[in-house]
Design a protein around this motif. Sequence first.
Motif, PDB file in Angstrom:
ATOM      1  N   VAL A  20       0.837  -1.196   0.000  1.00  0.00           N
ATOM      2  CA  VAL A  20       0.000   0.000   0.000  1.00  0.00           C
ATOM      3  C   VAL A  20       0.872   1.245   0.000  1.00  0.00           C
ATOM      4  N   ASP A  21       0.276   2.372  -0.424  1.00  0.00           N
ATOM      5  CA  ASP A  21       1.012   3.635  -0.486  1.00  0.00           C
ATOM      6  C   ASP A  21       0.839   4.475   0.766  1.00  0.00           C
ATOM      7  N   GLY A  22      -0.216   4.220   1.521  1.00  0.00           N
ATOM      8  CA  GLY A  22      -0.470   4.970   2.745  1.00  0.00           C
ATOM      9  C   GLY A  22      -1.419   4.205   3.640  1.00  0.00           C
ATOM     10  N   VAL A  23      -1.503   4.615   4.896  1.00  0.00           N
ATOM     11  CA  VAL A  23      -2.342   3.910   5.869  1.00  0.00           C
ATOM     12  C   VAL A  23      -3.181   4.914   6.653  1.00  0.00           C
ATOM     13  N   ILE A  24      -4.460   4.591   6.797  1.00  0.00           N
ATOM     14  CA  ILE A  24      -5.389   5.368   7.619  1.00  0.00           C
ATOM     15  C   ILE A  24      -5.844   4.443   8.748  1.00  0.00           C
ATOM     16  N   HIS A  25      -5.465   4.756   9.953  1.00  0.00           N
ATOM     17  CA  HIS A  25      -5.769   3.872  11.082  1.00  0.00           C
ATOM     18  C   HIS A  25      -6.964   4.406  11.863  1.00  0.00           C
ATOM     19  N   THR A  26      -8.123   3.795  11.638  1.00  0.00           N
ATOM     20  CA  THR A  26      -9.352   4.224  12.318  1.00  0.00           C
ATOM     21  C   THR A  26      -9.797   3.242  13.399  1.00  0.00           C
ATOM     22  N   THR A  85       7.703   2.018   1.581  1.00  0.00           N
ATOM     23  CA  THR A  85       7.234   3.057   0.653  1.00  0.00           C
ATOM     24  C   THR A  85       6.153   3.952   1.254  1.00  0.00           C
ATOM     25  N   VAL A  86       5.542   3.546   2.360  1.00  0.00           N
ATOM     26  CA  VAL A  86       4.519   4.374   3.001  1.00  0.00           C
ATOM     27  C   VAL A  86       5.167   5.641   3.556  1.00  0.00           C
ATOM     28  N   LYS A  87       4.613   6.791   3.186  1.00  0.00           N
ATOM     29  CA  LYS A  87       5.150   8.071   3.660  1.00  0.00           C
ATOM     30  C   LYS A  87       4.217   8.779   4.642  1.00  0.00           C
ATOM     31  N   ARG A  88       2.947   8.464   4.596  1.00  0.00           N
ATOM     32  CA  ARG A  88       1.991   9.167   5.461  1.00  0.00           C
ATOM     33  C   ARG A  88       1.038   8.173   6.110  1.00  0.00           C
ATOM     34  N   VAL A  89       0.877   8.309   7.415  1.00  0.00           N
ATOM     35  CA  VAL A  89      -0.110   7.548   8.176  1.00  0.00           C
ATOM     36  C   VAL A  89      -1.019   8.562   8.860  1.00  0.00           C
ATOM     37  N   VAL A  90      -2.319   8.385   8.704  1.00  0.00           N
ATOM     38  CA  VAL A  90      -3.282   9.263   9.371  1.00  0.00           C
ATOM     39  C   VAL A  90      -3.991   8.457  10.452  1.00  0.00           C
ATOM     40  N   ILE A  91      -3.967   8.974  11.659  1.00  0.00           N
ATOM     41  CA  ILE A  91      -4.568   8.312  12.818  1.00  0.00           C
ATOM     42  C   ILE A  91      -5.885   8.983  13.169  1.00  0.00           C
TER      43      ILE A  91
END
Length: 356
Positions: free
Chosen positions: A91-97, A133-139
């Motif tokens: 994946v390119d990014g992760v959103i942790h909800t 490769t993930v550059k941004r994680v939004v929590i």
Amino acid sequence: MDAIKNKVQQVLNPTSGNGKTVLVTGGSGFVAAHVLNSFLSRDYNVRTTVRSQQTAEKVKKSHEKDLDRLSFAIVPDVATPGGHDEAVKGVDGVIHTASPFVLQVEDNERDLLRPTIDGTSSVLTSIQKHNSTVKRVVITSSFAAIIDMDKGARSGYTYTEKDWNPVTYEAASNKESPGPVSYCASKTFAEQAAYDFVAKNKPNFNVSSICPPMVYGPAAHSIDSLDKLNTSSADIYRLMNGSEKTVPDTNFFAWVDVRDVGEAHVKAYESSEAAGQRYFTTAGGYTYNQICEIILKNFPELKGRVPEPKEEKFPDVYGVSNEKARKELGMSFIDLETSIVDQVKEFLALEKRSKA
């Protein structure tokens, strides 16, 4: 560990969309379903974690038009070390909800604190180990991580992203501590754990956090029964189902529409300025009295089911600021009447369906 990995059923995303793939944890949740919508509407491929194949089928049902860009990773327990190892790959990014939103539990530490904190740490560790490769994680954090509950109404004070809930772990884990206090603590410690993880481990990614207060508005996830609503939806439905005879006291005087929360996650993910930043995503203040007034104004047929509003001014309590979210993320916010009307329409449709 191998046994855990065997339980994680990974389904790779198709190659349609804009070519970018994000992982959204806990995709069956009230907020997460709108996060899915916000990314899918921008032509992202979305992989989402769910606890079981049965839950995956529910998410498929509520997002039928986007199945060509939606896939699933089954993670039975969000707090399990290594539980997200397969889910984060590619994946390119992760959103942790994914985290519990319950205010009454049997054991504060077991049911709230540890799952929330360990779940966040588990996801970040998996990213660092298995995806460079993930550059941004939004929590997904909360106003709960901002407010100082010991200060009460705090007249004259305005809460912003600069504020942190000062609760201690010892106080929150105490068996006698009220559920809301422990819930607020769980969100505080989890958000802090994310920023501490980046500072300590220096991963390739940075973290942003979204801090919504009470989240209202129509659902985008499958609702099986009005008796099994998510916590914040049930908070509104009780004001129109006849169970409340008088207007209840308001405990948190800030709110936001769930659709705006979904949008805030995408905007924070896409904004370079959002790196390392937290955003208080609130539409402003509210009271249950205002909500009852809105329901009766727009649905007069519900008179007798909705508590009779009182004639009162807005209470002299703390203020909230969304200036940073407006300025840096370009956010605008749905007003309270629109949000509640849309939500009540949904409840009435569910009532009609349940009687059919």
